[in-house]
Write an enzyme that holds these catalytic residues in place. Structure first.
Site, mmCIF file in Angstrom:
data_model
loop_
_atom_site.group_PDB
_atom_site.id
_atom_site.type_symbol
_atom_site.label_atom_id
_atom_site.label_comp_id
_atom_site.label_asym_id
_atom_site.label_seq_id
_atom_site.Cartn_x
_atom_site.Cartn_y
_atom_site.Cartn_z
ATOM 1 C CD GLN A 121 -2.309 1.210 2.891
ATOM 2 O OE1 GLN A 121 -1.652 0.773 3.838
ATOM 3 N NE2 GLN A 121 -3.518 1.680 3.035
ATOM 4 N N GLY A 122 0.868 1.988 -1.083
ATOM 5 C CA GLY A 122 1.705 3.187 -1.171
ATOM 6 C C GLY A 122 0.900 4.443 -0.894
ATOM 7 C CE1 TYR A 123 -3.699 3.842 -0.273
ATOM 8 C CE2 TYR A 123 -4.708 4.486 1.797
ATOM 9 C CZ TYR A 123 -4.810 3.867 0.577
ATOM 10 O OH TYR A 123 -5.977 3.295 0.206
ATOM 11 C CB SER A 124 2.793 6.855 4.653
ATOM 12 O OG SER A 124 1.692 6.338 5.324
ATOM 13 C CB SER A 156 3.591 -3.051 5.325
ATOM 14 O OG SER A 156 3.459 -2.169 6.401
ATOM 15 C CD GLU A 239 -4.508 0.213 6.524
ATOM 16 O OE1 GLU A 239 -4.819 1.155 5.788
ATOM 17 O OE2 GLU A 239 -3.339 -0.036 6.888
HETATM 18 C C1 FAD Z 1 3.790 -0.905 11.372
HETATM 19 C C2 FAD Z 1 3.392 0.140 10.387
HETATM 20 C C3 FAD Z 1 3.030 -0.223 9.107
HETATM 21 C C4 FAD Z 1 2.693 0.751 8.165
HETATM 22 N N1 FAD Z 1 2.387 0.339 6.902
HETATM 23 C C5 FAD Z 1 2.098 1.276 5.973
HETATM 24 C C6 FAD Z 1 1.830 0.879 4.626
HETATM 25 O O1 FAD Z 1 1.870 -0.309 4.286
HETATM 26 N N2 FAD Z 1 1.575 1.837 3.722
HETATM 27 C C7 FAD Z 1 1.513 3.162 4.051
HETATM 28 O O2 FAD Z 1 1.240 3.975 3.172
HETATM 29 N N3 FAD Z 1 1.791 3.570 5.318
HETATM 30 C C8 FAD Z 1 2.070 2.654 6.275
HETATM 31 N N4 FAD Z 1 2.354 3.056 7.562
HETATM 32 C C9 FAD Z 1 2.388 4.480 7.875
HETATM 33 C C10 FAD Z 1 1.226 4.957 8.728
HETATM 34 O O3 FAD Z 1 0.026 5.029 7.987
HETATM 35 C C11 FAD Z 1 1.630 6.317 9.296
HETATM 36 O O4 FAD Z 1 2.736 6.100 10.151
HETATM 37 C C12 FAD Z 1 0.512 6.966 10.082
HETATM 38 O O5 FAD Z 1 -0.541 7.338 9.240
HETATM 39 C C13 FAD Z 1 1.015 8.200 10.856
HETATM 40 O O6 FAD Z 1 1.702 9.063 10.021
HETATM 41 P P1 FAD Z 1 3.167 9.607 10.419
HETATM 42 O O7 FAD Z 1 4.011 8.435 10.766
HETATM 43 O O8 FAD Z 1 3.620 10.511 9.335
HETATM 44 O O9 FAD Z 1 2.952 10.418 11.764
HETATM 45 P P2 FAD Z 1 2.436 11.916 11.904
HETATM 46 O O10 FAD Z 1 1.231 12.107 11.053
HETATM 47 O O11 FAD Z 1 3.577 12.837 11.686
HETATM 48 O O12 FAD Z 1 1.985 11.949 13.414
HETATM 49 C C14 FAD Z 1 2.918 12.109 14.488
HETATM 50 C C15 FAD Z 1 2.149 12.138 15.797
HETATM 51 O O13 FAD Z 1 1.251 13.270 15.804
HETATM 52 C C16 FAD Z 1 -0.085 12.840 16.056
HETATM 53 N N5 FAD Z 1 -1.017 13.658 15.276
HETATM 54 C C17 FAD Z 1 -0.884 14.039 13.985
HETATM 55 N N6 FAD Z 1 -1.956 14.779 13.605
HETATM 56 C C18 FAD Z 1 -2.782 14.842 14.686
HETATM 57 C C19 FAD Z 1 -4.037 15.445 14.930
HETATM 58 N N7 FAD Z 1 -4.668 16.123 13.968
HETATM 59 N N8 FAD Z 1 -4.606 15.282 16.153
HETATM 60 C C20 FAD Z 1 -3.977 14.587 17.140
HETATM 61 N N9 FAD Z 1 -2.758 13.988 16.970
HETATM 62 C C21 FAD Z 1 -2.168 14.124 15.763
HETATM 63 C C22 FAD Z 1 -0.139 11.390 15.585
HETATM 64 O O14 FAD Z 1 -1.171 10.670 16.248
HETATM 65 C C23 FAD Z 1 1.254 10.898 15.982
HETATM 66 O O15 FAD Z 1 1.267 10.537 17.349
HETATM 67 C C24 FAD Z 1 2.704 2.114 8.521
HETATM 68 C C25 FAD Z 1 3.064 2.487 9.813
HETATM 69 C C26 FAD Z 1 3.417 1.530 10.736
HETATM 70 C C27 FAD Z 1 3.826 1.968 12.095
#
Ligand code: FAD
Length: 388
Positions: A121-124, A156, A239
């Site tokens: 899944q290529g989102y982040s 992932s 998901e």
């Molecule tokens: C094990 C694992 C597998 C993953 N697999 C994939 C994958 O296959 N494909 C993919 O695309 N992504 C994947 N991800 C990424 C995941 O979707 C992101 O890590 C997640 O959406 C959070 O984004 P970020 O890491 O940029 O954190 P950030 O968005 O930078 O957040 C940092 C912190 O700030 C908090 N925060 C941010 N905005 C708010 C708000 N508005 N209100 C309150 N708190 C807030 C968050 O809760 C977090 O604690 C994976 C992540 C993990 C850990």
């Protein structure tokens, strides 16, 4: 809703139980000996891909909530694996069924269900996680193709996948939520580079993925150009269902109870130790609450809020169940890799570390709480920093 079993449903339950008893040798300790063969068998019997139409490679049964419950409960009781639950089977397949073209359904659903094609899944992206709509990986048009450049992060299984479903900015002039398309990309396309990222489990479960002028035909877009935000949310709904599956959490609770009944500390069964027993009962009550909340997702009238809650509850509970297993095992609980005193092949330690990530993956717990508050309970939306 009436959950009483009719004679027909009682007979169906016996059928499922008999199947599991007859095939007990095909699985042990909750894992299939040959996962792809097990998956094919489950589809043939209608215990996996049950309501996916036959022409796309599923079993083709009409939706039946009670039969679905009976299958889930029989598998939990037997400690049997439910077949493949990955990003392709549990997220892309239901998305294609909802919004894919006929050609996309015929091309991808069958091989994905059978485990022949693995998806990522290529989102982040580096600057787009919780605020996903700020993603920058973009495409320029060249005849019938898109030419994609940019990068994805935390992807992932990208190192194992043959295909990616990705969010790509294809309409740079459009407002940010309307400029995104959901694109299916073969991972062996020239210009894609996958760099593994090692997590605290010691393994590389996710990756960085770089795109340098990656050429993909425009007919690989799902749900229409510029409609990627809507399609992505369809996938995210599935998901969250996969990550917060109450059946998986109940199966883990059962495994924990079994562990606490069989392992001893100073000659006493762990389950008889008052402190650990108390912790177990607290978690058991929460797992049952989650299970009954999960039942509300089965009918449309009550599904909305319940669906939002299970992801939050399930991911946190899975982690806390693993934490209790580790604590209960005392000094043996810290063992992770090979050694004569290792328990359950280090699985509890692995789950404890990996599942911490799942409280973040698929939307963090904080974001999930915001969504529950705003969409589920109708509370005011959080202020947008961009507008402040
Ligand atoms: C094990 C694992 C597998 C993953 N697999 C994939 C994958 O296959 N494909 C993919 O695309 N992504 C994947 N991800 C990424 C995941 O979707 C992101 O890590 C997640 O959406 C959070 O984004 P970020 O890491 O940029 O954190 P950030 O968005 O930078 O957040 C940092 C912190 O700030 C908090 N925060 C941010 N905005 C708010 C708000 N508005 N209100 C309150 N708190 C807030 C968050 O809760 C977090 O604690 C994976 C992540 C993990 C850990």
């Amino acid at each position: 809703m009436d959950l009483t079993l009719t004679p027909e449903l009682a007979a169906f339950r016996e059928e499922v139980r008999a199947f599991l008893a007859a095939h007990a040798e095909d699985y042990a300790g909750g894992a299939a000996r040959e996962p792809l063969a097990w998956q094919r068998l489950l589809i043939e019997q209608g215990y996996a891909a049950r309501t996916v139409p036959r022409e796309y490679g599923g079993y083709g049964a009409a939706p039946d909530i009670l039969k679905g419950r009976i299958i889930a409960e029989a598998f939990i009781a037997a400690g049997a694996p439910r077949g493949i639950a990955n990003q392709g089977v549990s997220m892309l397949v239901p998305t294609l069924l909802e919004v894919g073209s006929e050609a996309q359904k015929r091309r991808w659903i069958g091989p994905t269900l059978r485990g022949e094609v693995v998806w990522c899944q290529g989102y982040s992206e580096p600057d787009a996680g919780s605020d996903l709509a700020s993603l920058k990986t973009s495409a320029i048009e060249d005849g019938d193709d898109f030419v994609i450049s940019g990068s994805k992060l935390w992807t992932s299984t990208a190192h194992l996948a043959q295909m990616m479903f990705a969010l790509i900015r294809t309409e740079p002039q459009a407002p940010r939520h309307e400029g995104i398309s959901y694109v299916l990309i073969p991972m062996d396309t020239p210009g894609i580079e996958v760099r593994p990222l090692k997590t605290m489990t010691g393994q590389a479960e996710f990756n960085e993925v770089f795109f340098t002028e990656v050429r993909v035909p425009k007919d690989q877009v799902v749900g229409g150009r510029g409609r990627g935000w809507f399609v992505a949310n369809t996938t995210l709904k599935h998901e969250r269902g996969m990550l917060g599956d109450p059946n998986a959490t109940e199966a883990r609770l059962n495994a924990l109870i079994e562990l606490m009944k069989t392992e001893t500390v100073d000659g006493q069964r762990i389950v008889d130790h008052p402190v650990f027993r108390d912790r177990l009962m607290q978690l058991q009550a929460r797992v049952f609450a989650m299970k009954f909340n999960g039942l509300r997702t089965l009918t449309d009238e009550t599904a909305g809020l319940a669906r939002l809650v299970v992801k939050l509850q399930g991911c946190e509970l899975n982690h806390q169940l693993a934490a209790l297993a580790i604590d209960a095992l005392g000094e043996l609980g810290v063992l992770y890799q090979d050694g004569p005193h290792l328990r359950a092949k280090g699985r509890w330690q692995w789950n404890y570390m990996f599942d911490l990530g799942l409280i973040i993956g698929g939307g963090t717990a904080q974001i999930q709480k915001n969504i529950i508050a705003e969409r589920g309970l109708g509370l005011p939306r959080e202020p947008s920093p961009a507008k402040a």
